[in-house]
Write an enzyme that holds these catalytic residues in place. Sequence first.
Site, PDB file in Angstrom:
ATOM      1  N   LEU A  21      -7.395  28.350 110.825  1.00 43.15           N
ATOM      2  CA  LEU A  21      -6.991  29.517 110.043  1.00 43.15           C
ATOM      3  C   LEU A  21      -5.598  29.238 109.487  1.00 43.15           C
ATOM      4  O   LEU A  21      -4.597  29.819 109.900  1.00 43.15           O
ATOM      5  CB  LEU A  21      -7.026  30.764 110.924  1.00 43.15           C
ATOM      6  N   HIS A  22      -5.552  28.297 108.548  1.00 41.38           N
ATOM      7  CA  HIS A  22      -4.295  27.835 107.968  1.00 41.38           C
ATOM      8  C   HIS A  22      -4.431  27.803 106.451  1.00 41.38           C
ATOM      9  O   HIS A  22      -5.512  27.534 105.935  1.00 41.38           O
ATOM     10  CB  HIS A  22      -3.990  26.434 108.515  1.00 41.38           C
ATOM     11  N   ALA A  23      -3.369  28.077 105.743  1.00 43.78           N
ATOM     12  CA  ALA A  23      -3.270  27.999 104.287  1.00 43.78           C
ATOM     13  C   ALA A  23      -4.399  28.731 103.564  1.00 43.78           C
ATOM     14  O   ALA A  23      -4.477  29.946 103.613  1.00 43.78           O
ATOM     15  CB  ALA A  23      -3.145  26.552 103.852  1.00 43.78           C
TER      16      ALA A  23
ATOM     17  N   PRO B 164      -7.788  29.076 104.020  1.00 47.92           N
ATOM     18  CA  PRO B 164      -8.640  29.977 104.797  1.00 47.92           C
ATOM     19  C   PRO B 164      -7.909  31.255 105.227  1.00 47.92           C
ATOM     20  O   PRO B 164      -8.482  32.344 105.191  1.00 47.92           O
ATOM     21  CB  PRO B 164      -9.053  29.144 106.007  1.00 47.92           C
TER      22      PRO B 164
END
Length: 88
Positions: free
Chosen positions: A14-16, A18
């Site tokens: 759950l980074h950038a 997404p």
Amino acid sequence: MAERTATIGSPVGLHARPAAIFTRAAEDSGISVRISKNGSVPQDAASILGVMTIGAKYGDKVTLHADGPRAERVLDELAELLASDLDA
């Protein structure tokens, strides 16, 4: 309060990108949604900084929390979104 557990389906976690897609969906839901991991303090799911702070990686389980008349449906939709590859 409604709660759902979701498994992160994006290989980058759950980074950038997404996280941006998820936070936009949480904000567009029109209700207050929070997200936590491993019993941490729930963060505002509409805040990209808050979402990235929990450090959710691929395969991690997160818990979504919400209140309101549409909370059950909104959490179902958001959990399904998190389970998909949002970086595809």
